[in-house]
Design a protein around this motif. Sequence first.
Motif, PDB file in Angstrom:
ATOM      1  N   PHE A  11       0.955  -1.156   0.040  1.00 53.79           N
ATOM      2  CA  PHE A  11      -0.046   0.160   0.111  1.00 53.79           C
ATOM      3  C   PHE A  11       0.875   1.246  -0.002  1.00 53.79           C
ATOM      4  O   PHE A  11       0.505   2.410   0.724  1.00 53.79           O
ATOM      5  CB  PHE A  11      -1.038   0.015   1.011  1.00 53.79           C
ATOM      6  N   THR A  12       1.978   1.270  -1.049  1.00 54.45           N
ATOM      7  CA  THR A  12       2.729   2.493  -0.761  1.00 54.45           C
ATOM      8  C   THR A  12       3.691   2.253  -2.061  1.00 54.45           C
ATOM      9  O   THR A  12       3.854   1.197  -2.783  1.00 54.45           O
ATOM     10  CB  THR A  12       3.792   2.532   0.253  1.00 54.45           C
ATOM     11  N   ASN A  13       3.882   3.149  -2.673  1.00 48.05           N
ATOM     12  CA  ASN A  13       5.249   3.179  -3.884  1.00 48.05           C
ATOM     13  C   ASN A  13       6.581   3.558  -3.226  1.00 48.05           C
ATOM     14  O   ASN A  13       7.397   3.695  -4.086  1.00 48.05           O
ATOM     15  CB  ASN A  13       4.660   4.039  -5.022  1.00 48.05           C
ATOM     16  N   PRO A  15      10.065   2.956  -0.356  1.00 49.38           N
ATOM     17  CA  PRO A  15      10.425   1.709   0.363  1.00 49.38           C
ATOM     18  C   PRO A  15      10.247   2.653   2.029  1.00 49.38           C
ATOM     19  O   PRO A  15      10.251   3.853   1.975  1.00 49.38           O
ATOM     20  CB  PRO A  15      11.806   1.796   0.013  1.00 49.38           C
ATOM     21  N   PHE A  16       9.889   1.569   2.837  1.00 54.13           N
ATOM     22  CA  PHE A  16       9.903   2.012   4.282  1.00 54.13           C
ATOM     23  C   PHE A  16       8.760   2.548   4.586  1.00 54.13           C
ATOM     24  O   PHE A  16       8.550   3.058   5.731  1.00 54.13           O
ATOM     25  CB  PHE A  16      11.066   2.795   4.851  1.00 54.13           C
ATOM     26  N   LYS A  17       7.770   2.732   3.756  1.00 54.83           N
ATOM     27  CA  LYS A  17       6.379   3.183   3.968  1.00 54.83           C
ATOM     28  C   LYS A  17       5.358   2.110   3.947  1.00 54.83           C
ATOM     29  O   LYS A  17       5.940   0.846   3.910  1.00 54.83           O
ATOM     30  CB  LYS A  17       6.011   4.249   3.069  1.00 54.83           C
ATOM     31  N   GLY A  18       4.348   2.260   4.079  1.00 51.14           N
ATOM     32  CA  GLY A  18       3.094   1.188   4.030  1.00 51.14           C
ATOM     33  C   GLY A  18       3.177   0.245   4.992  1.00 51.14           C
ATOM     34  O   GLY A  18       3.714   0.396   6.189  1.00 51.14           O
ATOM     35  N   ASN A  19       2.862  -0.960   4.874  1.00 51.01           N
ATOM     36  CA  ASN A  19       2.837  -2.062   5.736  1.00 51.01           C
ATOM     37  C   ASN A  19       3.816  -3.344   5.324  1.00 51.01           C
ATOM     38  O   ASN A  19       3.523  -3.630   4.051  1.00 51.01           O
ATOM     39  CB  ASN A  19       1.619  -2.871   5.794  1.00 51.01           C
ATOM     40  N   PRO A  20       4.986  -3.719   6.112  1.00 49.71           N
ATOM     41  CA  PRO A  20       5.627  -4.519   5.649  1.00 49.71           C
ATOM     42  C   PRO A  20       5.326  -6.137   5.744  1.00 49.71           C
ATOM     43  O   PRO A  20       4.589  -6.562   6.672  1.00 49.71           O
ATOM     44  CB  PRO A  20       7.145  -4.499   6.461  1.00 49.71           C
ATOM     45  N   ALA A  21       5.276  -6.664   4.818  1.00 46.53           N
ATOM     46  CA  ALA A  21       5.174  -8.129   4.899  1.00 46.53           C
ATOM     47  C   ALA A  21       6.220  -9.140   4.279  1.00 46.53           C
ATOM     48  O   ALA A  21       7.106  -8.548   3.562  1.00 46.53           O
ATOM     49  CB  ALA A  21       3.861  -8.586   4.116  1.00 46.53           C
ATOM     50  N   ALA A  22       6.183 -10.291   4.887  1.00 48.32           N
ATOM     51  CA  ALA A  22       7.208 -11.280   4.395  1.00 48.32           C
ATOM     52  C   ALA A  22       6.364 -12.309   3.549  1.00 48.32           C
ATOM     53  O   ALA A  22       5.276 -12.555   3.924  1.00 48.32           O
ATOM     54  CB  ALA A  22       7.875 -11.906   5.525  1.00 48.32           C
ATOM     55  N   ALA A 274      -7.256  -1.440  -4.070  1.00 48.14           N
ATOM     56  CA  ALA A 274      -6.079  -1.460  -5.026  1.00 48.14           C
ATOM     57  C   ALA A 274      -5.145  -0.808  -4.292  1.00 48.14           C
ATOM     58  O   ALA A 274      -5.589   0.177  -3.596  1.00 48.14           O
ATOM     59  CB  ALA A 274      -6.677  -0.742  -6.275  1.00 48.14           C
ATOM     60  N   GLY A 275      -3.864  -0.943  -4.477  1.00 48.93           N
ATOM     61  CA  GLY A 275      -2.744  -0.338  -3.967  1.00 48.93           C
ATOM     62  C   GLY A 275      -1.476  -0.848  -4.561  1.00 48.93           C
ATOM     63  O   GLY A 275      -1.579  -1.655  -5.513  1.00 48.93           O
ATOM     64  N   ARG A 276      -0.556  -0.225  -4.086  1.00 47.93           N
ATOM     65  CA  ARG A 276       0.739  -0.413  -5.010  1.00 47.93           C
ATOM     66  C   ARG A 276       1.720  -1.240  -4.085  1.00 47.93           C
ATOM     67  O   ARG A 276       1.386  -1.310  -2.766  1.00 47.93           O
ATOM     68  CB  ARG A 276       1.501   0.919  -5.371  1.00 47.93           C
ATOM     69  N   ALA A 277       2.806  -1.495  -4.384  1.00 50.98           N
ATOM     70  CA  ALA A 277       3.741  -2.480  -3.422  1.00 50.98           C
ATOM     71  C   ALA A 277       5.315  -2.280  -3.842  1.00 50.98           C
ATOM     72  O   ALA A 277       5.507  -2.069  -5.197  1.00 50.98           O
ATOM     73  CB  ALA A 277       3.376  -3.990  -3.140  1.00 50.98           C
ATOM     74  N   VAL A 278       6.079  -2.575  -2.819  1.00 46.51           N
ATOM     75  CA  VAL A 278       7.529  -2.130  -3.261  1.00 46.51           C
ATOM     76  C   VAL A 278       8.280  -3.578  -2.813  1.00 46.51           C
ATOM     77  O   VAL A 278       8.326  -3.534  -1.607  1.00 46.51           O
ATOM     78  CB  VAL A 278       8.311  -1.126  -2.657  1.00 46.51           C
TER      79      VAL A 278
END
Length: 287
Positions: A11-13, A15-22, A274-278
């Motif tokens: 949910f971000t474009n 790095p180090f924003k949004g929600n991290p997932a493995a 909808a969202g973006r991901a890095v």
Amino acid sequence: MEIPVFTVDAFTNLPFKGNPAAVCLLDNELQDELYQNIAAEMNVSETAFLTKLKSTDTFSSGARFGLRWFTPINEIALCGHATLASAAVLFHRKENTNPVVVFETLSGELRVRQHGESLVMDFPLNKPEVQDRNKHKNLLKAVVGDLPVQDVYYCKTTKKLLVRLADTCDRSALTSLNPVAETLLKCEDSGKVKSVVVTIKGAPTSQPGYDFFSRNFAPWHGIPEDPVTGSAHTVLAAYWTGRLGKKKMLAYQCSRRGGELELELRDDGRVDIAGRAVVLLQGTLKL
């Protein structure tokens, strides 16, 4: 055993924003204890496990996969950001050739497609029901203090308590909340509430035009605050569509990391999120 693993900010474009997932890619199912041990080791809000359903499939060519999500302390039935992260790995790193990938999950089939630079998830819409706020007065006090509350709703399917602050509260009131996880756990130990979602009306006339804001506190899952929560927006979308009279909404979850979600209620009673991901990191777990 070697397991490919990725870390993805969802949910971000940025790095180090949004929600991290493995995201772990599996040829075969694991023992439940091993899933949980890996998730505890990764120590992000959710670790996703993608599993091939056919031995002949690859992560580049397969159209259907098994998907499970674990927090550091337990398995959960629905997770948006780790689903987005899983699709990002398939489409952006494995160059999956299918227009749509389907995940078989505890919440049924979830479909994800590419749309420009975004990924669009087909999710269930979870409608909450109005609550008597006196039933939750201690928990409300622990979460929002003395801020005025306009609505309290509860979603039995997701076990989320939705708290809408009065329109006199602005975004700074929401971002200043700092509930103590241990206090929340003491106020609610029945098992009926697994997270508290606090929301306020947005400012759609101001750029970029957010329709509503939210934050999500989930210490019952071992997550004091979940930075950006797709599953919470299955409830928020159902709540706000009636208040705003809109089927398309732009939402912002204003945790410290922050993230943006585009929502569209569908005629079949579901919601597109909808969202973006890095994709930040790729490695190998050696067990």
